[in-house]
Design a protein around this motif. Structure first.
Motif, PDB file in Angstrom:
ATOM      1  N   TYR A  53      27.230  44.778  35.416  1.00  8.82           N
ATOM      2  CA  TYR A  53      27.520  43.845  34.556  1.00  8.82           C
ATOM      3  C   TYR A  53      28.030  42.685  35.176  1.00  8.82           C
ATOM      4  CZ  TYR A  53      26.056  46.705  30.577  1.00  8.82           C
ATOM      5  OH  TYR A  53      25.614  47.554  29.639  1.00  8.82           O
ATOM      6  N   LEU A  54      28.947  43.129  36.139  1.00  5.84           N
ATOM      7  CA  LEU A  54      30.008  42.184  36.606  1.00  5.84           C
ATOM      8  C   LEU A  54      28.928  41.303  37.934  1.00  5.84           C
ATOM      9  CD1 LEU A  54      33.186  43.870  37.216  1.00  5.84           C
ATOM     10  CD2 LEU A  54      32.554  42.386  35.325  1.00  5.84           C
ATOM     11  N   HIS A  55      28.039  41.884  38.493  1.00  2.00           N
ATOM     12  CA  HIS A  55      27.049  41.239  39.380  1.00  2.00           C
ATOM     13  C   HIS A  55      26.566  40.314  38.542  1.00  2.00           C
ATOM     14  CE1 HIS A  55      28.051  42.910  42.946  1.00  2.00           C
ATOM     15  NE2 HIS A  55      27.845  44.375  42.601  1.00  2.00           N
ATOM     16  N   GLU A  56      26.033  40.769  37.370  1.00  2.00           N
ATOM     17  CA  GLU A  56      24.939  39.749  36.574  1.00  2.00           C
ATOM     18  C   GLU A  56      25.997  38.530  36.138  1.00  2.00           C
ATOM     19  OE1 GLU A  56      21.985  42.071  34.210  1.00  2.00           O
ATOM     20  OE2 GLU A  56      23.060  41.109  32.732  1.00  2.00           O
ATOM     21  N   ALA A  57      27.053  38.720  35.642  1.00  2.90           N
ATOM     22  CA  ALA A  57      27.975  37.582  35.220  1.00  2.90           C
ATOM     23  C   ALA A  57      28.170  36.651  36.611  1.00  2.90           C
ATOM     24  CB  ALA A  57      29.228  38.263  34.752  1.00  2.90           C
ATOM     25  N   GLU A  58      28.245  37.326  37.555  1.00  5.56           N
ATOM     26  CA  GLU A  58      28.485  36.550  38.784  1.00  5.56           C
ATOM     27  C   GLU A  58      27.105  35.605  39.045  1.00  5.56           C
ATOM     28  OE1 GLU A  58      28.791  38.169  42.653  1.00  5.56           O
ATOM     29  OE2 GLU A  58      30.601  37.187  43.162  1.00  5.56           O
ATOM     30  N   ARG A  59      26.115  36.380  38.946  1.00  6.92           N
ATOM     31  CA  ARG A  59      24.610  35.566  39.320  1.00  6.92           C
ATOM     32  C   ARG A  59      24.665  34.465  38.303  1.00  6.92           C
ATOM     33  NH1 ARG A  59      22.813  40.713  40.507  1.00  6.92           N
ATOM     34  NH2 ARG A  59      22.010  41.004  38.288  1.00  6.92           N
ATOM     35  N   GLU A  60      25.128  34.613  37.126  1.00  5.37           N
ATOM     36  CA  GLU A  60      24.929  33.594  36.201  1.00  5.37           C
ATOM     37  C   GLU A  60      25.907  32.595  35.878  1.00  5.37           C
ATOM     38  OE1 GLU A  60      24.381  35.658  32.146  1.00  5.37           O
ATOM     39  OE2 GLU A  60      22.705  36.678  33.240  1.00  5.37           O
ATOM     40  N   GLY A  61      27.034  32.851  36.956  1.00  4.14           N
ATOM     41  CA  GLY A  61      28.001  31.781  37.161  1.00  4.14           C
ATOM     42  C   GLY A  61      28.952  31.773  35.978  1.00  4.14           C
ATOM     43  N   LYS A  62      29.199  33.005  35.309  1.00  3.13           N
ATOM     44  CA  LYS A  62      30.118  33.025  34.302  1.00  3.13           C
ATOM     45  C   LYS A  62      31.614  33.175  35.075  1.00  3.13           C
ATOM     46  CE  LYS A  62      26.950  33.700  31.238  1.00  3.13           C
ATOM     47  NZ  LYS A  62      26.474  32.706  30.284  1.00  3.13           N
ATOM     48  N   LYS A  63      32.504  32.738  34.009  1.00  2.09           N
ATOM     49  CA  LYS A  63      33.833  32.870  34.517  1.00  2.09           C
ATOM     50  C   LYS A  63      34.491  33.917  33.814  1.00  2.09           C
ATOM     51  CE  LYS A  63      34.356  28.098  36.279  1.00  2.09           C
ATOM     52  NZ  LYS A  63      34.480  26.832  35.403  1.00  2.09           N
ATOM     53  N   ASN A  64      34.191  34.153  32.499  1.00  2.00           N
ATOM     54  CA  ASN A  64      35.168  34.928  31.653  1.00  2.00           C
ATOM     55  C   ASN A  64      34.219  36.329  31.339  1.00  2.00           C
ATOM     56  OD1 ASN A  64      36.692  32.418  31.433  1.00  2.00           O
ATOM     57  ND2 ASN A  64      35.175  32.088  29.795  1.00  2.00           N
ATOM     58  N   ILE A  65      34.801  37.497  31.280  1.00  2.00           N
ATOM     59  CA  ILE A  65      34.117  38.707  30.672  1.00  2.00           C
ATOM     60  C   ILE A  65      34.631  38.999  29.424  1.00  2.00           C
ATOM     61  CG2 ILE A  65      33.806  40.998  31.427  1.00  2.00           C
ATOM     62  CD1 ILE A  65      32.320  39.534  33.391  1.00  2.00           C
ATOM     63  N   LEU A  66      33.988  39.086  28.552  1.00  2.00           N
ATOM     64  CA  LEU A  66      34.500  39.594  27.367  1.00  2.00           C
ATOM     65  C   LEU A  66      34.113  40.820  26.841  1.00  2.00           C
ATOM     66  CD1 LEU A  66      34.796  37.513  23.926  1.00  2.00           C
ATOM     67  CD2 LEU A  66      33.730  39.690  23.844  1.00  2.00           C
ATOM     68  N   THR A  67      34.697  41.936  26.211  1.00  2.00           N
ATOM     69  CA  THR A  67      34.293  43.076  25.912  1.00  2.00           C
ATOM     70  C   THR A  67      35.323  43.616  24.597  1.00  2.00           C
ATOM     71  OG1 THR A  67      33.319  45.378  26.431  1.00  2.00           O
ATOM     72  CG2 THR A  67      35.505  44.738  27.367  1.00  2.00           C
ATOM     73  N   PHE A  68      34.671  44.813  24.391  1.00  2.00           N
ATOM     74  CA  PHE A  68      35.339  45.378  22.826  1.00  2.00           C
ATOM     75  C   PHE A  68      36.107  46.779  23.119  1.00  2.00           C
ATOM     76  CE2 PHE A  68      31.768  42.793  22.221  1.00  2.00           C
ATOM     77  CZ  PHE A  68      32.004  41.728  21.129  1.00  2.00           C
ATOM     78  N   GLY A  69      36.991  47.273  22.433  1.00  3.10           N
ATOM     79  CA  GLY A  69      37.523  48.696  22.437  1.00  3.10           C
ATOM     80  C   GLY A  69      38.744  48.925  21.467  1.00  3.10           C
ATOM     81  N   GLY A  70      39.106  50.111  21.308  1.00  5.38           N
ATOM     82  CA  GLY A  70      40.180  50.508  20.819  1.00  5.38           C
ATOM     83  C   GLY A  70      41.643  50.429  21.352  1.00  5.38           C
ATOM     84  N   ALA A  71      42.406  50.590  20.827  1.00  2.44           N
ATOM     85  CA  ALA A  71      44.033  50.626  21.455  1.00  2.44           C
ATOM     86  C   ALA A  71      43.940  51.674  22.746  1.00  2.44           C
ATOM     87  CB  ALA A  71      44.999  50.932  20.409  1.00  2.44           C
TER      88      ALA A  71
END
Ligand code: PLP
Length: 299
Positions: free
Chosen positions: A48-66
């Motif tokens: 996922y991080l590689h894909e984000a980097e290829r797409e030139g993204k700066k922020n990663i957003l995700t979901f989860g519990g406490a």
């Protein structure tokens, strides 16, 4: 992109423990790979991080519990790779943050709390988009479920030899398990222990990550959830403590405790044939045990 490089991962043999049942058991210690990004999570995140980097993204957003291992691993991985990280947390903000969320803040993740109904729909709160540009933000699905997660998990297969008859792991979303199914040889039987109750879609979810010829070429066990996701019983705790005394292997209350219990039972009821060579994947997650009152576990 900065990499978390893993040369080797220890394989720990339970030696003669299951000799009376004529099976050998080894454990792949993913719990030891990193103090924070432990277990399967780094593998699931990296593509996922590689894909984000290829797409030139700066922020990663995700979901989860406490107490989410996924949120914590995402925060740590983003910190390492210089992405901004954004966590959407299930439920209202508590007076005292969990130890997991305290750690996450130290890793510079920005947290947004959402009530359970909008969390269930994976709605990103509007205020996130006041602070971050949507087009610069890459969203990783809850639990890292998806094809990129699966291809990252596939690499776990490089860390053990192909001599095993059975490979067993805990399943949440089933992404890690799907990666292991892809990595398996014809001689390996794959068994996934579901930690959710009534997760009837799990097999379908796993199949969706697999090419047709691998679909349904695995077994899912649904009877070891101990009442449901993150539910614990006295029996589970006492198993985890006695397993630790016997083997020095620490397990976690959400995933691996239930999975090791399942393997122990399956061996003892002779579900696994004589001469099986079993590999258990220890997927880590030990940080979540901090949700228990002190002294509950002996490790
Ligand atoms: C997240 C997690 C799992 C489940 O992984 P999936 O790929 O979602 O099935 C198993 N064990 C531990 C310790 C985890 O943190």
């Amino acid at each position: 992109m900065q990499q978390l490089i893993i040369d080797t991962i220890r394989i720990y043999s339970l030696k003669n423990m299951y000799q009376p049942y004529n099976v050998e058991v080894d454990i792949l210690r993913l719990d030891e790979i990193h103090p924070v990004i432990s277990g399967n999570k780094w593998f699931k995140l990296k593509e996922y991080l590689h894909e984000a980097e290829r797409e030139g993204k700066k922020n990663i957003l995700t979901f989860g519990g406490a107490w989410s291992n996924h949120i914590l691993a995402t925060a740590a991985a983003c910190n390492l790779t210089n992405f901004n990280s954004i966590g959407i947390v299930r439920g209202e903000k508590a007076q005292n943050l969990s130890a997991t969320l305290e750690d996450v803040l130290k890793l510079k993740m920005k947290l947004f709390f959402t009530e359970r109904s909008s969390y269930a729909q994976k709605k990103v709160p509007e205020e996130v988009w006041h602070q971050y540009k949507q087009e610069e933000t890459y969203i990783i699905p809850e639990g890292g479920y998806g094809l990129a997660g699966c291809s990252g998990a596939y690499d776990i297969g490089n860390y053990y030899s192909k001599k095993y008859s059975h490979v067993i792991t805990a399943c949440g979303t089933g992404t890690t398990f799907a990666g292991l199914v892809k990595a398996a040889t014809n001689n390996e039987k794959l068994i996934g222990i579901s930690v959710l109750k009534n997760h009837l879609g799990l097999t379908t979810d796993i199949n969706q990550l697999l090419p047709l010829y691998l679909q349904n070429q695995f077994t899912i066990m649904n009877d070891f959830h101990f009442g449901g996701y993150a539910k614990i019983t006295k029996e589970l705790i006492s198993f985890m403590n006695s397993y630790y005394l016997q083997t020095s292997i620490p397990t976690d209350i959400v995933y691996t405790g239930k999975m090791f219990y399942a393997v122990d039972q399956l061996i003892k009821i002779n579900h696994l044939p004589a001469n099986s060579q079993i590999l258990i994947i220890h997927t880590g997650g030990l940080q979540g045990n901090r949700s228990l009152p002190k002294g509950t576990l002996i490790f």
